[in-house]
Each structure stands twice: as C-alpha cells, then as structure tokens.
Scaffold this motif. Sequence first.
Motif, PDB file in Angstrom:
ATOM      1  N   GLU A 145       0.834  -1.206   0.000  1.00 32.98           N
ATOM      2  CA  GLU A 145       0.000   0.000   0.000  1.00 32.98           C
ATOM      3  C   GLU A 145       0.864   1.251   0.000  1.00 32.98           C
ATOM      4  N   ILE A 154      -5.625   0.600  -1.190  1.00 31.00           N
ATOM      5  CA  ILE A 154      -5.270   0.901  -2.570  1.00 31.00           C
ATOM      6  C   ILE A 154      -3.761   0.740  -2.710  1.00 31.00           C
ATOM      7  N   ASN A 158      -1.400   0.640  -8.239  1.00 35.74           N
ATOM      8  CA  ASN A 158      -2.711   1.042  -8.739  1.00 35.74           C
ATOM      9  C   ASN A 158      -2.814   2.561  -8.767  1.00 35.74           C
ATOM     10  N   ARG A 159      -2.324   3.215  -7.715  1.00 34.88           N
ATOM     11  CA  ARG A 159      -2.328   4.683  -7.690  1.00 34.88           C
ATOM     12  C   ARG A 159      -1.451   5.241  -8.811  1.00 34.88           C
ATOM     13  N   TYR A 185      -4.184  -3.557  -6.324  1.00 30.96           N
ATOM     14  CA  TYR A 185      -5.621  -3.490  -6.072  1.00 30.96           C
ATOM     15  C   TYR A 185      -6.059  -2.037  -5.889  1.00 30.96           C
ATOM     16  N   GLY A 186      -7.226  -1.713  -6.419  1.00 34.75           N
ATOM     17  CA  GLY A 186      -7.758  -0.374  -6.246  1.00 34.75           C
ATOM     18  C   GLY A 186      -8.769  -0.049  -7.320  1.00 34.75           C
ATOM     19  N   SER A 187      -9.104   1.225  -7.443  1.00 30.89           N
ATOM     20  CA  SER A 187     -10.158   1.645  -8.357  1.00 30.89           C
ATOM     21  C   SER A 187      -9.701   1.714  -9.803  1.00 30.89           C
TER      22      SER A 187
END
Length: 424
Positions: A145, A154, A158-159, A185-187
């Motif tokens: 993370e 998140i 991913n960011r 993992y994330g949006s």
Amino acid sequence: MQTPQAPRGCEEFHRSISSRRSFLKGLGVVSAGAVMATMHGTVFRQTAFAASGQAPNVLVVLSQRGGADGLSLVVPYQEPLYYSLRQTIGIPESQLLQKNGTFGLHPMLAPLEPMWVSGQMAAVHAVGLNSPNRSHFAAILDVEEANPGSTARIGWLNRMVGMTDPGSLHAGVQVGQSVPQTEIYGSQAMLSAADIEKVQIYGPPNAMTQRIASLDYTWNHAGGVIGQAGRDAMETASEWDPVLQTPADPQNGAVYPSGSDLGNALAQSARLIRADVGAEVVTIDHSSWDMHTGLGSLDNGDMRLMADDLAKSIAAFFTDLGTLSASVTLITISEFGRRIAENGDAGTDHGWGNSMFVMGAGVRGGDVYTSWPGLADSQEGDLKVTTDYRSVLYEVLKSRFPEVSLSTLFPGFAAERVGVMLGA
C-alpha cells in the motif's frame, strides 16, 4: 532449473497468502477495478496497460515473497559478526562477487555480473519499512500500500497507473487463479490473465462472429461493475492481437532456466513488452523465500537454488528484450529481511532490514547504496532499517516516470536521496 516447490516457510506465511486471496476476492475483484493476475506455480504476474499504443518506460516489480535474506544476497563480509553468527550458512568471502571492501554479491548471482560491471545493476542495503514488523500479512500490506495508516486498501502501483493512464480500459479480466496482489488493487482498472495466450475469445472459427455479437449484446445490456467488466473484457480481447502475433520464442539468444516459474513469467513479460501494446507496469510474484529451514551453505540449500533461478531468469529477460531494455527498469522487493543470526535449522527467522536490487534503464549501477548501520548495532538481532523502501521507489519513479505526482503517490512521505538512479 526448477524453483523449489516443496512446502516451505512458516505457517503464518502460508496463512497470509490464503487470507489475502480470500480478502481480495471478498472486495469484488471481478469488477471494473479488477486486475490481471497471471499465475505460474509459485509466480503471479500482473500487468497494467497504457492506452496510448506508444512504447513507454516500463517498470517491472519482482516481489520476493516470504522475506528474502538480503544478508545472503548482498553479504557484509567485512563484518566479523556475519561469520560468527552464521557459521554454517555464511558465504565465504573468497567466493563473493564484485567485492567493494564492504559488500559482495552471492556467487550464484554470476549471470547478473555483466549488468553490474556495465553499470546497469545496483543494490540498496539496510532498506525496509519505516516501522518494521515480522508479520508476513501486515508487512506485505504495508509494503504494497505504501501509505501507512490508510484504510483505503489501494496499492501503490494502482495509484501510479491511475496517474499515468487513468483512461485505460484494459480492466476486469480474470483467467484461472487470477487473484490481485495488494500493490495493484484499487479503483484503477487493470487486466488479468493466467496466460497471455489465453486472452482471447474461444470458439469454432465458423461461429466466432455470432459468438462475439452475442457476447457484445449481453454485456452492453448489463449494468453495474460486472457489466462494465464484461465490456472491458471484450474490448481487451479484441485489442490483444499484437500480443498473440508477437513470437513467443525468446529473442537475441536468450535462454531461460528450464522448468522455472520465474523464468516463464519473465519470458511472457518480455513478449508482452515486445508486443508494444503500451505496458507500463509488470509485477511478478515469486514465492519460496521464507527459509526458516534449509537455507543452507554455498554448496547446497534453498538459497543457492533461489539465487541461481533469480539471476538466470532476470539475465535471460534483459537479453530477450535486446534494445528494448533501454526503456525497462526492474526492482526487487520483499516484505522484510531475516535475522542476523542463523537458527538451529540452517535457516534464518523473520527480521527487519533487507537489500533491494535495481536493474536496467536509468540505474547508477555497480555499487551498493546504503547508510550502513553495522551488524553490531542491531535491534533485537535484526539489521536496522536506515533507508525507507519508499525512498527507493520514489527515486526510480522520479527518474523513469516524471509525470507521476510523487507527493500524491506516497502521501505525507519525505523521501531521502538514495543515489541509485540517474537524474533523480
């Protein structure tokens, strides 16, 4: 060369892998925010794709799952404590590679020695979490993370991809045991496939037009994240031809170790990069580094096997890439290091400080970068962490991905200069 496959490592390591998979499944990874996770035995690989179609810089993140023993890979041979505390597993000074008066490399890393000599490979030592711990589950979450205290779940990659290519629609595809790791993992939508050959729609040639039309109709009338994932899957499959048409055979005389999960994953990654579909991030999950028993000596043991597999696979990968390697930077990272002293089973237990390797484009190579604390000044038998691992990531991204807002990527973090990257 086959990566060791027998059950190994502590029970908590195996529980952490299982628990994280269940946890991520529970978050609904089959969605527009899903990822691609390709699984080859002990290796997972995930890929984020840019939509530009250009050949971008590529970051390859190789995670050494289980807690690699950085004191075996990059040996502080000038420290008498190293040999007195590791009487059976210590690597003899006479066998070390590229000794600089302080450190030397494990002899099984010899296939990577040309990269070291040419300045394309470096190490960073005494690196780790700012608040070290010895729990696989907690440490993996913290590392991946890269945002201490956050409950957003998140991943830092991913960011990152959300900044470099927020409009990418290569998302929502999962094939086989495609479970995303925390770092991706994330949006932000990312892609998933057990084998890059299988990212396609299957069916008899004479029925494909009808099948595709039927699937298009189905997903175009489906709502929510599942419907979006279906549409993204169809789009991804329709745009996958450049990868399928790219030769699978290694190029430039590259030879990957036979039977190696890591070699197989890196061979597929090289093919993906050669296909020039806009890959920006490739992550590879390589297990079997949790060596509580059987780490062994230079002549036998699991560390010898793992270091050999690591070096041969990465060396083949860069050879395979040829001139494309000028745009590829690879880093290795592990959730934590190992204790300084060997245990009673010719292994090492969970520790703190560790080493990372940085290879390829933009690297100021041929050296070990560290604020070395020494082994005598240990904390509870652990190598002190003097460099936050995020400082290494920060410097790599600053050099290779200047478009990334590092203050947003690593919130509240003040990076210290490491010196391992050119232009950073």
